[in-house]
Design an enzyme around this catalytic site. Structure first.
Site, mmCIF file in Angstrom:
data_model
loop_
_atom_site.group_PDB
_atom_site.id
_atom_site.type_symbol
_atom_site.label_atom_id
_atom_site.label_comp_id
_atom_site.label_asym_id
_atom_site.label_seq_id
_atom_site.Cartn_x
_atom_site.Cartn_y
_atom_site.Cartn_z
ATOM 1 N N LYS A 18 16.029 -9.663 -2.173
ATOM 2 C CA LYS A 18 16.332 -10.938 -1.525
ATOM 3 C C LYS A 18 15.098 -11.413 -0.743
ATOM 4 C CE LYS A 18 19.953 -12.156 1.605
ATOM 5 N NZ LYS A 18 20.996 -11.442 2.327
ATOM 6 N N LYS A 37 6.038 -3.054 -2.059
ATOM 7 C CA LYS A 37 7.091 -4.022 -1.764
ATOM 8 C C LYS A 37 6.480 -5.175 -0.996
ATOM 9 C CE LYS A 37 11.645 -4.912 -0.311
ATOM 10 N NZ LYS A 37 12.992 -4.404 -0.562
ATOM 11 N N LEU A 85 5.142 2.044 -0.776
ATOM 12 C CA LEU A 85 6.253 2.999 -0.904
ATOM 13 C C LEU A 85 6.010 3.980 -2.045
ATOM 14 C CD1 LEU A 85 8.965 0.244 -0.616
ATOM 15 C CD2 LEU A 85 8.575 2.001 1.096
ATOM 16 N N ASP A 131 22.939 3.334 4.491
ATOM 17 C CA ASP A 131 23.348 2.407 3.425
ATOM 18 C C ASP A 131 23.378 3.091 2.062
ATOM 19 O OD1 ASP A 131 22.408 -0.994 2.462
ATOM 20 O OD2 ASP A 131 24.258 0.151 2.355
HETATM 21 O O1 LIG Z 1 12.913 -2.112 1.077
HETATM 22 C C1 LIG Z 1 12.814 -0.934 1.377
HETATM 23 C C2 LIG Z 1 13.237 0.090 0.442
HETATM 24 C C3 LIG Z 1 12.826 -0.242 -0.911
HETATM 25 C C4 LIG Z 1 12.381 0.654 -1.794
HETATM 26 C C5 LIG Z 1 12.210 -0.058 -2.950
HETATM 27 C C6 LIG Z 1 11.835 0.506 -4.223
HETATM 28 C C7 LIG Z 1 12.331 -0.052 -5.396
HETATM 29 C C8 LIG Z 1 12.039 0.515 -6.637
HETATM 30 C C9 LIG Z 1 11.210 1.630 -6.664
HETATM 31 C C10 LIG Z 1 10.741 2.468 -7.663
HETATM 32 C C11 LIG Z 1 11.040 2.375 -9.077
HETATM 33 N N1 LIG Z 1 10.686 3.255 -9.976
HETATM 34 C C12 LIG Z 1 11.169 2.819 -11.171
HETATM 35 C C13 LIG Z 1 11.122 3.373 -12.457
HETATM 36 C C14 LIG Z 1 11.740 2.712 -13.513
HETATM 37 C C15 LIG Z 1 12.397 1.513 -13.281
HETATM 38 C C16 LIG Z 1 12.441 0.964 -11.995
HETATM 39 C C17 LIG Z 1 11.826 1.651 -10.950
HETATM 40 N N2 LIG Z 1 11.740 1.373 -9.614
HETATM 41 N N3 LIG Z 1 9.984 3.443 -7.136
HETATM 42 N N4 LIG Z 1 9.939 3.253 -5.807
HETATM 43 C C18 LIG Z 1 10.679 2.163 -5.479
HETATM 44 C C19 LIG Z 1 10.984 1.600 -4.243
HETATM 45 N N5 LIG Z 1 12.530 -1.326 -2.774
HETATM 46 N N6 LIG Z 1 12.870 -1.451 -1.478
HETATM 47 N N7 LIG Z 1 12.418 -0.415 2.468
HETATM 48 C C20 LIG Z 1 12.003 -1.170 3.518
HETATM 49 C C21 LIG Z 1 12.250 -2.514 3.639
HETATM 50 C C22 LIG Z 1 11.785 -3.171 4.757
HETATM 51 C C23 LIG Z 1 11.093 -2.488 5.724
HETATM 52 C C24 LIG Z 1 10.883 -1.141 5.539
HETATM 53 F F1 LIG Z 1 10.212 -0.486 6.454
HETATM 54 C C25 LIG Z 1 11.328 -0.467 4.463
#
Ligand SMILES: O=C(Cc1cc(-c2ccc3c(-c4nc5ccccc5[nH]4)n[nH]c3c2)n[nH]1)Nc1cccc(F)c1
Length: 278
Positions: A18, A37, A85, A131
């Site tokens: 979002k 991110k 990340l 969460d």
């Molecule tokens: O938003 C997140 C958590 C987060 C983690 C992720 C995220 C999404 C996807 C992945 C993936 C990933 N690996 C994949 C392999 C195949 C297909 C999809 C994949 N996504 N690896 N690491 C990720 C990390 N999105 N958002 N933390 C956050 C947000 C605001 C402030 C803060 F300090 C932390």
């Protein structure tokens, strides 16, 4: 070390949220692969969640555990905030579950064990309510579970029934009743996750949120015939209305269903996507 965008080569989008998207990225010097991110400052300001993002960053940077997704750092330019990340090779548990409908007991128990360990660590650091739901759980290259706190971001395409605050399925009775919640909500959510991994849908799934509310408050659950007695015993000790009576996380790791199906160090095979024989 202060990072900047030119330190990275950007790859494909990994998830659309979002408040911004997540991209596969590689640090140019070390060739280290990360998930970058990108959050838009304008959207964060409009949604007045700067404090939440700051809190998330502080918490995420402090947490170091094999079953919690690492945040290596962050930086910003005039329009965006970038979070560096950990990259999880196998993506979100939600997609793996959708692919194979439901997991066998050894696979499900392995993920429940990993999440119980992550939560035990979070609680020891006074961090609660991370969460928990399959969309927020990622799978690393050793098929180990990694908890990531997506908090507000919704990962598309999420066909989950969304109410204004996200799916109700994982909320505990005290949360749906608007009572103050504590770390015990995570123990409830662990029970909900265990059911969803074994059955393929959450225990309190219903046609509308009122029905879901009712099922949650009175713990109305149907266990399919293929669920083992030991699995039912564990879920029965997690999905308890009174938060004080829920099984402590340390006991979860000693429960026979976990000990017999997910011995220390065991992980699902990488290609595992076959539902049980029957
Ligand atoms: O938003 C997140 C958590 C987060 C983690 C992720 C995220 C999404 C996807 C992945 C993936 C990933 N690996 C994949 C392999 C195949 C297909 C999809 C994949 N996504 N690896 N690491 C990720 C990390 N999105 N958002 N933390 C956050 C947000 C605001 C402030 C803060 F300090 C932390």
């Amino acid at each position: 070390k202060s990072w900047m965008l030119t330190d990275f080569e950007l790859g494909r989008p990994l998830g659309k949220g979002k408040f911004g998207n997540v991209y596969l990225a590689r640090e140019k010097e070390s060739h280290y692969v990360v998930a970058l991110k990108v959050l838009f400052k304008s959207q964060i300001q409009d949604a007045e969640i700067e404090h939440q993002v700051r809190r998330e960053v502080e918490i995420q940077c402090r947490l170091r555990h094999p079953n919690i997704l690492r945040m290596y750092g962050y930086f910003h330019d005039e329009k965006r905030i970038y979070l560096i990340l950990e990259y999880a090779k196998h993506g979100a548990l939600y997609h793996l579950l959708k692919q194979c409908k439901r997991f066998d007991e050894k696979t499900a128990a392995s993920y429940v064990r990993d999440l119980a360990k992550a939560l035990l660590y979070c609680h020891s650091k006074k961090v609660i309510h991370r969460d928990i739901k399959p969309e927020n759980l990622l799978i690393g290259h050793k098929m180990e579970l990694k908890m990531a706190d997506f908090g507000w971001s919704v990962h598309s395409p999420s066909s989950r029934r969304m109410t204004l605050c996200g799916t109700l399925d994982y909320l505990s009775p005290e949360m749906v009743e608007g009572k103050p919640h504590n770390y015990a909500v995570d123990i409830w959510s662990l029970g909900v996750l265990c059911y969803e991994l074994l059955v393929g849908m959450p225990p309190f799934d219903a046609i509308d949120s009122h029905q879901t509310y009712k099922k949650i408050r009175y713990v109305i659950i149907k266990y399919p015939a293929f669920i083992s007695e030991k699995a039912k015993d564990l879920m029965g000790k997690l999905l308890v209305v009174n938060p004080e009576q829920r099984m402590p996380l340390a006991n979860v790791l000693q429960h026979p269903w976990i000990v017999e199906n997910a011995p220390e160090g065991s992980h699902p095979p990488a290609n595992n996507s076959h539902p049980p024989a029957n």
